[in-house]
Enzyme design. Structure first.
Site, mmCIF file in Angstrom:
data_model
loop_
_atom_site.group_PDB
_atom_site.id
_atom_site.type_symbol
_atom_site.label_atom_id
_atom_site.label_comp_id
_atom_site.label_asym_id
_atom_site.label_seq_id
_atom_site.Cartn_x
_atom_site.Cartn_y
_atom_site.Cartn_z
ATOM 1 N N ASP A 123 2.395 3.291 8.462
ATOM 2 C CA ASP A 123 0.981 3.637 8.565
ATOM 3 C C ASP A 123 0.259 3.094 7.339
ATOM 4 O OD1 ASP A 123 1.866 5.014 10.735
ATOM 5 O OD2 ASP A 123 1.030 6.949 10.160
ATOM 6 N N HIS B 22 9.504 1.930 8.612
ATOM 7 C CA HIS B 22 10.452 1.667 9.688
ATOM 8 C C HIS B 22 10.678 0.164 9.841
ATOM 9 C CE1 HIS B 22 10.095 5.877 11.443
ATOM 10 N NE2 HIS B 22 9.076 5.822 10.597
ATOM 11 N N SER C 214 2.233 2.761 -1.452
ATOM 12 C CA SER C 214 2.616 1.461 -1.963
ATOM 13 C C SER C 214 2.347 0.408 -0.894
ATOM 14 C CB SER C 214 4.076 1.450 -2.406
ATOM 15 O OG SER C 214 4.327 0.317 -3.220
#
EC number: 4.1.1.65
Length: 447
Positions: free
Chosen positions: A220, A293, A412
Protein backbone atom coordinates in the site's frame (compact mmCIF):
# COMPACT_ATOMS: atom_id res chain seq x y z
CA UNK A 1 26.26 79.63 54.95
CA UNK A 2 27.81 78.40 51.69
CA UNK A 3 28.63 74.67 51.54
CA UNK A 4 30.34 72.58 48.91
CA UNK A 5 29.83 68.89 48.13
CA UNK A 6 32.88 66.97 46.98
CA UNK A 7 31.70 63.56 45.65
CA UNK A 8 35.01 61.71 45.59
CA UNK A 9 36.01 62.28 49.22
CA UNK A 10 32.46 62.32 50.53
CA UNK A 11 33.13 65.57 52.48
CA UNK A 12 30.60 68.02 53.78
CA UNK A 13 32.50 71.10 54.95
CA UNK A 14 32.72 74.83 54.84
CA UNK A 15 34.70 76.62 52.20
CA UNK A 16 37.23 77.93 54.68
CA UNK A 17 38.37 74.45 55.81
CA UNK A 18 38.83 72.94 52.29
CA UNK A 19 42.57 73.67 52.07
CA UNK A 20 43.21 72.25 55.54
CA UNK A 21 41.43 69.01 54.78
CA UNK A 22 43.31 68.54 51.50
CA UNK A 23 46.66 69.03 53.29
CA UNK A 24 45.73 66.46 55.93
CA UNK A 25 44.88 63.90 53.24
CA UNK A 26 48.29 64.31 51.58
CA UNK A 27 50.36 63.82 54.73
CA UNK A 28 52.75 60.82 54.68
CA UNK A 29 51.38 57.53 55.97
CA UNK A 30 54.14 57.33 58.62
CA UNK A 31 52.90 60.47 60.31
CA UNK A 32 49.37 59.20 60.33
CA UNK A 33 50.40 55.97 62.07
CA UNK A 34 52.07 57.78 65.08
CA UNK A 35 49.84 58.11 68.15
CA UNK A 36 48.62 61.58 68.90
CA UNK A 37 49.51 62.82 72.40
CA UNK A 38 47.79 65.56 74.29
CA UNK A 39 44.32 66.81 74.05
CA UNK A 40 42.61 66.71 70.66
CA UNK A 41 41.84 70.12 69.15
CA UNK A 42 38.20 70.93 69.23
CA UNK A 43 36.51 72.17 66.11
CA UNK A 44 36.05 75.87 65.88
CA UNK A 45 32.73 77.41 66.53
CA UNK A 46 30.57 77.44 63.48
CA UNK A 47 32.57 74.72 61.66
CA UNK A 48 31.08 71.37 60.68
CA UNK A 49 32.81 68.08 61.52
CA UNK A 50 34.31 66.15 58.62
CA UNK A 51 32.07 63.21 57.71
CA UNK A 52 34.14 60.56 56.03
CA UNK A 53 32.75 57.71 54.00
CA UNK A 54 31.83 54.71 56.13
CA UNK A 55 33.94 52.35 53.93
CA UNK A 56 37.10 54.14 55.21
CA UNK A 57 36.63 52.67 58.68
CA UNK A 58 36.98 49.00 59.56
CA UNK A 59 33.80 47.09 60.30
CA UNK A 60 35.60 44.70 62.67
CA UNK A 61 35.16 45.81 66.33
CA UNK A 62 38.49 44.26 67.31
CA UNK A 63 40.33 46.46 64.88
CA UNK A 64 38.79 49.55 66.46
CA UNK A 65 40.02 48.59 69.92
CA UNK A 66 43.58 47.85 68.79
CA UNK A 67 46.16 50.63 69.28
CA UNK A 68 46.91 52.64 66.26
CA UNK A 69 50.67 51.95 66.38
CA UNK A 70 50.05 48.15 65.91
CA UNK A 71 48.46 48.64 62.52
CA UNK A 72 50.61 48.09 59.46
CA UNK A 73 49.99 49.42 56.04
CA UNK A 74 48.75 46.80 53.52
CA UNK A 75 51.58 45.58 51.37
CA UNK A 76 50.52 44.88 47.77
CA UNK A 77 51.74 41.52 46.46
CA UNK A 78 53.99 41.54 43.45
CA UNK A 79 52.11 40.13 40.40
CA UNK A 80 53.28 36.79 38.99
CA UNK A 81 53.98 37.10 35.25
CA UNK A 82 52.94 33.47 34.54
CA UNK A 83 49.66 33.93 36.38
CA UNK A 84 48.97 37.17 34.54
CA UNK A 85 49.66 35.46 31.20
CA UNK A 86 47.36 32.54 32.08
CA UNK A 87 44.63 34.94 33.16
CA UNK A 88 45.05 36.89 29.94
CA UNK A 89 44.70 33.73 27.88
CA UNK A 90 41.58 32.73 29.80
CA UNK A 91 40.07 36.14 29.21
CA UNK A 92 40.81 35.97 25.48
CA UNK A 93 39.40 32.44 25.25
CA UNK A 94 36.23 33.39 27.10
CA UNK A 95 35.74 36.43 24.88
CA UNK A 96 36.18 34.39 21.67
CA UNK A 97 33.91 31.65 22.98
CA UNK A 98 31.20 34.15 23.75
CA UNK A 99 31.68 35.75 20.34
CA UNK A 100 31.37 32.43 18.52
CA UNK A 101 28.35 31.28 20.52
CA UNK A 102 26.63 34.55 19.81
CA UNK A 103 27.43 35.07 16.14
CA UNK A 104 28.34 31.63 14.67
CA UNK A 105 24.71 30.38 14.41
CA UNK A 106 23.75 33.56 12.59
CA UNK A 107 26.72 33.18 10.26
CA UNK A 108 25.83 29.58 9.48
CA UNK A 109 22.24 30.57 8.71
CA UNK A 110 23.41 33.37 6.42
CA UNK A 111 25.85 31.06 4.64
CA UNK A 112 23.15 28.40 4.24
CA UNK A 113 20.70 30.92 2.80
CA UNK A 114 23.30 32.18 0.31
CA UNK A 115 24.19 28.62 -0.75
CA UNK A 116 20.51 27.75 -1.13
CA UNK A 117 19.85 30.77 -3.36
CA UNK A 118 22.97 30.16 -5.46
CA UNK A 119 21.96 26.54 -6.08
CA UNK A 120 18.45 27.67 -6.97
CA UNK A 121 19.85 30.12 -9.52
CA UNK A 122 22.13 27.45 -11.01
CA UNK A 123 19.20 25.04 -11.44
CA UNK A 124 17.05 27.76 -13.03
CA UNK A 125 19.87 28.77 -15.37
CA UNK A 126 20.40 25.18 -16.52
CA UNK A 127 16.67 24.48 -16.81
CA UNK A 128 16.82 21.61 -14.28
CA UNK A 129 14.61 20.78 -11.30
CA UNK A 130 15.61 22.35 -8.02
CA UNK A 131 17.85 19.74 -6.41
CA UNK A 132 20.53 19.63 -3.73
CA UNK A 133 24.09 20.63 -4.45
CA UNK A 134 27.06 18.48 -3.50
CA UNK A 135 27.64 20.57 -0.37
CA UNK A 136 24.00 20.37 0.69
CA UNK A 137 23.99 16.62 0.13
CA UNK A 138 27.10 16.14 2.28
CA UNK A 139 25.69 18.26 5.08
CA UNK A 140 22.42 16.31 5.04
CA UNK A 141 24.24 12.96 5.04
CA UNK A 142 26.35 14.11 8.02
CA UNK A 143 23.34 14.43 10.31
CA UNK A 144 23.11 11.69 13.01
CA UNK A 145 20.01 10.13 11.43
CA UNK A 146 21.07 6.54 12.13
CA UNK A 147 21.40 7.26 15.85
CA UNK A 148 18.01 8.97 15.75
CA UNK A 149 16.49 6.00 13.92
CA UNK A 150 17.87 3.52 16.43
CA UNK A 151 16.48 5.59 19.30
CA UNK A 152 13.11 5.74 17.60
CA UNK A 153 13.18 1.97 17.00
CA UNK A 154 13.93 1.37 20.67
CA UNK A 155 11.16 3.75 21.74
CA UNK A 156 8.63 2.17 19.37
CA UNK A 157 9.39 -1.29 20.79
CA UNK A 158 8.78 -0.20 24.40
CA UNK A 159 5.75 -1.60 26.22
CA UNK A 160 2.85 0.83 26.34
CA UNK A 161 0.38 0.61 29.28
CA UNK A 162 -3.18 -0.28 28.19
CA UNK A 163 -4.56 2.93 29.66
CA UNK A 164 -2.38 5.04 27.31
CA UNK A 165 -2.91 3.03 24.13
CA UNK A 166 -6.19 4.64 23.02
CA UNK A 167 -4.67 8.11 23.34
CA UNK A 168 -1.33 7.33 21.65
CA UNK A 169 -2.70 5.12 18.88
CA UNK A 170 -5.71 7.38 18.42
CA UNK A 171 -3.47 10.42 17.96
CA UNK A 172 -1.29 8.50 15.50
CA UNK A 173 -4.33 7.27 13.55
CA UNK A 174 -5.80 10.77 13.27
CA UNK A 175 -2.47 12.31 12.28
CA UNK A 176 -1.60 9.81 9.52
CA UNK A 177 -5.12 8.70 8.49
CA UNK A 178 -4.81 5.08 9.61
CA UNK A 179 -7.72 2.87 8.51
CA UNK A 180 -7.91 0.56 11.49
CA UNK A 181 -11.14 -1.07 10.29
CA UNK A 182 -9.06 -3.14 7.83
CA UNK A 183 -6.77 -4.47 10.56
CA UNK A 184 -7.12 -8.00 11.84
CA UNK A 185 -7.33 -6.59 15.38
CA UNK A 186 -9.09 -3.19 15.31
CA UNK A 187 -8.89 -2.70 19.09
CA UNK A 188 -6.14 -0.43 20.35
CA UNK A 189 -5.63 -2.55 23.45
CA UNK A 190 -4.37 -5.49 21.38
CA UNK A 191 -1.06 -3.79 20.45
CA UNK A 192 1.57 -3.75 23.19
CA UNK A 193 3.85 -1.24 21.48
CA UNK A 194 4.00 1.24 18.65
CA UNK A 195 6.05 -1.24 16.63
CA UNK A 196 3.24 -3.80 16.80
CA UNK A 197 0.74 -1.14 15.80
CA UNK A 198 2.89 -0.12 12.80
CA UNK A 199 3.19 -3.69 11.50
CA UNK A 200 -0.44 -4.70 12.16
CA UNK A 201 -1.76 -7.49 9.90
CA UNK A 202 -4.88 -7.07 7.75
CA UNK A 203 -8.06 -9.08 7.85
CA UNK A 204 -8.44 -11.97 5.47
CA UNK A 205 -9.92 -10.88 2.17
CA UNK A 206 -9.33 -7.14 2.62
CA UNK A 207 -6.77 -7.16 -0.22
CA UNK A 208 -7.66 -9.01 -3.41
CA UNK A 209 -4.80 -10.15 -5.65
CA UNK A 210 -5.40 -9.52 -9.35
CA UNK A 211 -4.59 -12.87 -10.91
CA UNK A 212 -4.95 -11.60 -14.47
CA UNK A 213 -2.26 -8.94 -14.23
CA UNK A 214 1.36 -10.09 -14.77
CA UNK A 215 2.53 -7.68 -12.07
CA UNK A 216 0.66 -6.32 -9.04
CA UNK A 217 1.44 -3.78 -6.35
CA UNK A 218 3.64 -5.20 -3.57
CA UNK A 219 2.47 -2.70 -0.93
CA UNK A 220 0.00 0.00 0.00
CA UNK A 221 1.46 3.35 -0.90
CA UNK A 222 1.93 6.12 -3.41
CA UNK A 223 3.46 5.67 -6.86
CA UNK A 224 6.50 7.96 -7.03
CA UNK A 225 7.73 7.04 -10.49
CA UNK A 226 7.64 4.31 -13.13
CA UNK A 227 8.84 3.77 -16.67
CA UNK A 228 11.67 2.42 -18.77
CA UNK A 229 15.07 1.67 -17.29
CA UNK A 230 17.02 0.96 -20.43
CA UNK A 231 19.66 3.65 -19.77
CA UNK A 232 22.37 3.70 -17.12
CA UNK A 233 20.56 6.57 -15.37
CA UNK A 234 16.90 6.19 -14.45
CA UNK A 235 14.48 8.53 -12.73
CA UNK A 236 13.59 8.19 -9.05
CA UNK A 237 11.07 11.01 -9.55
CA UNK A 238 10.41 13.22 -12.55
CA UNK A 239 13.67 14.91 -13.54
CA UNK A 240 15.83 13.43 -10.71
CA UNK A 241 17.99 10.45 -11.66
CA UNK A 242 20.03 7.69 -10.08
CA UNK A 243 22.42 5.08 -11.45
CA UNK A 244 21.29 1.47 -11.90
CA UNK A 245 24.83 0.22 -11.32
CA UNK A 246 25.20 2.16 -8.07
CA UNK A 247 21.79 0.95 -6.94
CA UNK A 248 22.16 -2.78 -7.71
CA UNK A 249 25.92 -3.18 -7.41
CA UNK A 250 28.23 -5.02 -9.81
CA UNK A 251 27.06 -7.64 -12.26
CA UNK A 252 26.72 -11.16 -10.90
CA UNK A 253 28.90 -13.03 -13.41
CA UNK A 254 32.09 -12.36 -15.33
CA UNK A 255 30.27 -13.29 -18.50
CA UNK A 256 27.93 -10.34 -18.02
CA UNK A 257 30.81 -8.01 -17.18
CA UNK A 258 32.80 -9.06 -20.26
CA UNK A 259 29.88 -8.95 -22.66
CA UNK A 260 30.68 -5.42 -23.79
CA UNK A 261 27.08 -4.29 -23.42
CA UNK A 262 25.86 -1.53 -21.16
CA UNK A 263 25.01 -2.36 -17.59
CA UNK A 264 21.26 -2.25 -18.19
CA UNK A 265 21.52 -4.47 -21.25
CA UNK A 266 23.83 -6.93 -19.48
CA UNK A 267 21.22 -7.51 -16.77
CA UNK A 268 18.67 -8.87 -19.20
CA UNK A 269 18.21 -12.61 -19.61
CA UNK A 270 16.79 -12.30 -23.13
CA UNK A 271 19.34 -11.09 -25.65
CA UNK A 272 17.12 -11.18 -28.74
CA UNK A 273 15.90 -7.60 -28.30
CA UNK A 274 12.33 -8.58 -27.43
CA UNK A 275 12.46 -7.33 -23.84
CA UNK A 276 13.24 -4.17 -21.96
CA UNK A 277 14.00 -3.14 -18.39
CA UNK A 278 11.31 -1.30 -16.42
CA UNK A 279 11.12 0.17 -12.94
CA UNK A 280 8.43 1.15 -10.44
CA UNK A 281 8.89 3.06 -7.17
CA UNK A 282 6.22 2.90 -4.42
CA UNK A 283 6.42 5.01 -1.27
CA UNK A 284 4.88 3.76 2.00
CA UNK A 285 3.63 6.61 4.18
CA UNK A 286 3.61 6.27 8.00
CA UNK A 287 -0.14 5.61 8.02
CA UNK A 288 -0.07 2.88 5.37
CA UNK A 289 -0.07 -0.87 5.81
CA UNK A 290 3.61 -1.60 6.54
CA UNK A 291 3.90 -5.17 5.30
CA UNK A 292 4.95 -5.86 1.73
CA UNK A 293 4.17 -8.78 -0.58
CA UNK A 294 5.45 -10.40 -3.73
CA UNK A 295 4.26 -8.65 -6.92
CA UNK A 296 4.62 -11.74 -9.12
CA UNK A 297 5.73 -15.35 -9.16
CA UNK A 298 9.53 -15.25 -9.11
CA UNK A 299 12.63 -16.91 -7.63
CA UNK A 300 15.32 -14.88 -5.83
CA UNK A 301 18.86 -16.15 -6.27
CA UNK A 302 20.97 -13.56 -4.49
CA UNK A 303 20.57 -11.11 -1.62
CA UNK A 304 22.62 -7.96 -1.12
CA UNK A 305 22.46 -5.73 1.94
CA UNK A 306 23.85 -2.23 1.43
CA UNK A 307 24.48 -0.57 4.80
CA UNK A 308 24.13 3.04 3.72
CA UNK A 309 22.43 6.11 5.11
CA UNK A 310 18.98 6.43 6.64
CA UNK A 311 17.76 9.54 4.86
CA UNK A 312 14.12 10.42 4.46
CA UNK A 313 12.46 8.94 1.35
CA UNK A 314 9.42 11.21 1.37
CA UNK A 315 8.37 12.49 -2.06
CA UNK A 316 9.75 15.98 -1.32
CA UNK A 317 13.19 14.65 -0.37
CA UNK A 318 13.19 12.20 -3.30
CA UNK A 319 12.60 15.13 -5.63
CA UNK A 320 15.33 17.21 -3.98
CA UNK A 321 18.24 14.77 -3.44
CA UNK A 322 19.61 13.00 -6.54
CA UNK A 323 20.72 9.41 -6.04
CA UNK A 324 18.74 9.08 -2.81
CA UNK A 325 18.05 5.36 -3.25
CA UNK A 326 21.75 4.70 -3.87
CA UNK A 327 22.71 6.48 -0.64
CA UNK A 328 20.22 4.80 1.68
CA UNK A 329 20.45 1.45 3.37
CA UNK A 330 18.61 -1.16 1.32
CA UNK A 331 17.97 -4.89 1.05
CA UNK A 332 18.10 -6.10 -2.54
CA UNK A 333 16.93 -9.46 -3.88
CA UNK A 334 17.75 -10.36 -7.48
CA UNK A 335 16.40 -13.34 -9.35
CA UNK A 336 14.28 -14.32 -12.29
CA UNK A 337 10.64 -14.48 -13.32
CA UNK A 338 8.96 -15.77 -16.46
CA UNK A 339 10.00 -12.76 -18.55
CA UNK A 340 13.63 -12.58 -17.42
CA UNK A 341 15.51 -10.52 -14.82
CA UNK A 342 13.66 -9.45 -11.66
CA UNK A 343 14.83 -7.45 -8.62
CA UNK A 344 12.95 -6.47 -5.48
CA UNK A 345 14.44 -3.82 -3.15
CA UNK A 346 13.27 -2.61 0.25
CA UNK A 347 14.84 0.81 0.91
CA UNK A 348 15.37 1.97 4.50
CA UNK A 349 14.64 5.49 5.70
CA UNK A 350 14.84 7.81 8.69
CA UNK A 351 13.09 6.37 11.77
CA UNK A 352 12.73 2.95 10.17
CA UNK A 353 13.70 0.74 13.09
CA UNK A 354 14.50 -2.20 10.82
CA UNK A 355 13.58 -4.00 7.61
CA UNK A 356 12.51 -7.58 8.25
CA UNK A 357 12.41 -10.29 5.58
CA UNK A 358 10.56 -13.34 6.88
CA UNK A 359 12.51 -15.89 4.87
CA UNK A 360 15.91 -14.34 5.75
CA UNK A 361 16.50 -14.71 9.49
CA UNK A 362 20.19 -13.78 9.18
CA UNK A 363 19.43 -10.32 7.85
CA UNK A 364 20.10 -7.52 10.36
CA UNK A 365 19.43 -3.94 9.30
CA UNK A 366 19.94 -0.60 11.06
CA UNK A 367 22.88 -2.03 12.94
CA UNK A 368 24.92 -0.07 15.45
CA UNK A 369 27.97 1.45 13.80
CA UNK A 370 29.11 3.71 16.65
CA UNK A 371 29.14 7.47 16.74
CA UNK A 372 30.57 7.74 13.24
CA UNK A 373 28.61 10.85 12.32
CA UNK A 374 29.60 12.09 8.88
CA UNK A 375 31.66 8.98 8.00
CA UNK A 376 30.30 7.11 5.03
CA UNK A 377 31.43 4.12 2.95
CA UNK A 378 33.77 5.23 0.16
CA UNK A 379 31.85 3.17 -2.38
CA UNK A 380 28.30 1.98 -2.87
CA UNK A 381 29.78 -1.43 -3.65
CA UNK A 382 30.31 -2.20 0.04
CA UNK A 383 27.61 -4.74 0.87
CA UNK A 384 26.92 -8.13 2.35
CA UNK A 385 25.96 -10.80 -0.18
CA UNK A 386 24.20 -14.13 0.27
CA UNK A 387 23.69 -16.66 -2.54
CA UNK A 388 20.20 -18.03 -1.97
CA UNK A 389 20.43 -20.67 -4.71
CA UNK A 390 23.38 -22.32 -2.93
CA UNK A 391 21.86 -22.69 0.51
CA UNK A 392 22.51 -26.15 2.00
CA UNK A 393 19.15 -26.15 3.80
CA UNK A 394 17.13 -26.86 0.68
CA UNK A 395 15.96 -25.54 -2.69
CA UNK A 396 15.81 -21.77 -3.26
CA UNK A 397 12.77 -19.92 -2.04
CA UNK A 398 10.07 -19.30 -4.62
CA UNK A 399 7.52 -16.53 -4.16
CA UNK A 400 4.01 -16.67 -5.49
CA UNK A 401 2.01 -13.62 -6.47
CA UNK A 402 0.75 -11.94 -3.29
CA UNK A 403 2.93 -13.93 -0.88
CA UNK A 404 4.02 -12.07 2.26
CA UNK A 405 7.70 -11.04 2.00
CA UNK A 406 8.49 -8.81 4.98
CA UNK A 407 7.70 -5.61 6.84
CA UNK A 408 8.97 -2.12 7.60
CA UNK A 409 8.90 -0.85 11.15
CA UNK A 410 7.97 2.55 9.73
CA UNK A 411 7.17 3.96 6.29
CA UNK A 412 9.69 3.47 3.50
CA UNK A 413 9.99 2.58 -0.20
CA UNK A 414 9.80 -0.46 -2.50
CA UNK A 415 11.70 -0.35 -5.81
CA UNK A 416 10.94 -2.92 -8.52
CA UNK A 417 13.36 -3.30 -11.43
CA UNK A 418 12.34 -6.03 -13.89
CA UNK A 419 12.59 -7.27 -17.42
CA UNK A 420 9.40 -7.50 -19.48
CA UNK A 421 8.35 -7.59 -23.13
CA UNK A 422 8.54 -4.31 -25.02
CA UNK A 423 4.76 -4.19 -25.27
CA UNK A 424 4.40 -4.05 -21.49
CA UNK A 425 2.21 -1.09 -20.48
CA UNK A 426 1.73 0.40 -17.03
CA UNK A 427 -1.78 0.86 -15.63
CA UNK A 428 -0.79 3.51 -13.08
CA UNK A 429 -0.01 7.22 -12.97
CA UNK A 430 2.56 9.09 -10.90
CA UNK A 431 1.19 10.21 -7.54
CA UNK A 432 -1.55 7.59 -7.53
CA UNK A 433 -2.51 5.80 -4.30
CA UNK A 434 -2.32 2.06 -4.77
CA UNK A 435 -2.97 -1.00 -2.62
CA UNK A 436 -1.59 -4.52 -2.40
CA UNK A 437 -2.75 -6.76 -5.24
CA UNK A 438 -3.83 -4.04 -7.65
CA UNK A 439 -2.48 -4.22 -11.19
CA UNK A 440 0.69 -2.32 -12.04
CA UNK A 441 0.62 -3.06 -15.75
CA UNK A 442 -0.29 -5.46 -18.50
CA UNK A 443 1.18 -6.82 -21.71
CA UNK A 444 -0.54 -5.20 -24.65
CA UNK A 445 -2.71 -7.61 -26.60
CA UNK A 446 -3.23 -10.00 -23.66
CA UNK A 447 -5.31 -7.79 -21.32
Amino acid sequence: MVSYFVPRGRFLLKAGNLRQVVQQQHQPAQLQLQPIKGPQPQPQNGSLPVVRHFRQFSSNPASKEAPLHHRRPHQKQQPNPSQELAQLRRNILSRWTGFLLRWAPMGICVFGAIEWQLQKQRCERDGQPRTASELQSRIYCSLPLRILSRCWGWLAACYLPPSLRPYVYGWYSNTFNVNLSEAQYPEYEHYNSLAEFFTRPLREGVRTINQEAPLVSPADGKVLHFGSASDSLIEQVKGVNYSIEDFLGPLQTLEQANSGASYAQALKKQNDGSTELYQCVIYLAPGDYHRFHSPAAWTPTIRRHFSGELLSVSPKVAGWLPGLFCLNERVLYMGQWKHGFFSYTAVGATNVGSVEIYMDAELKTNRWTGFNVGKHPPSTYEYDELALDKEPTGPPKEFGKGDLVGQFNMGSTIVLLFEAPKNFKFDIVAGQKIRVGESLGHIAGTK
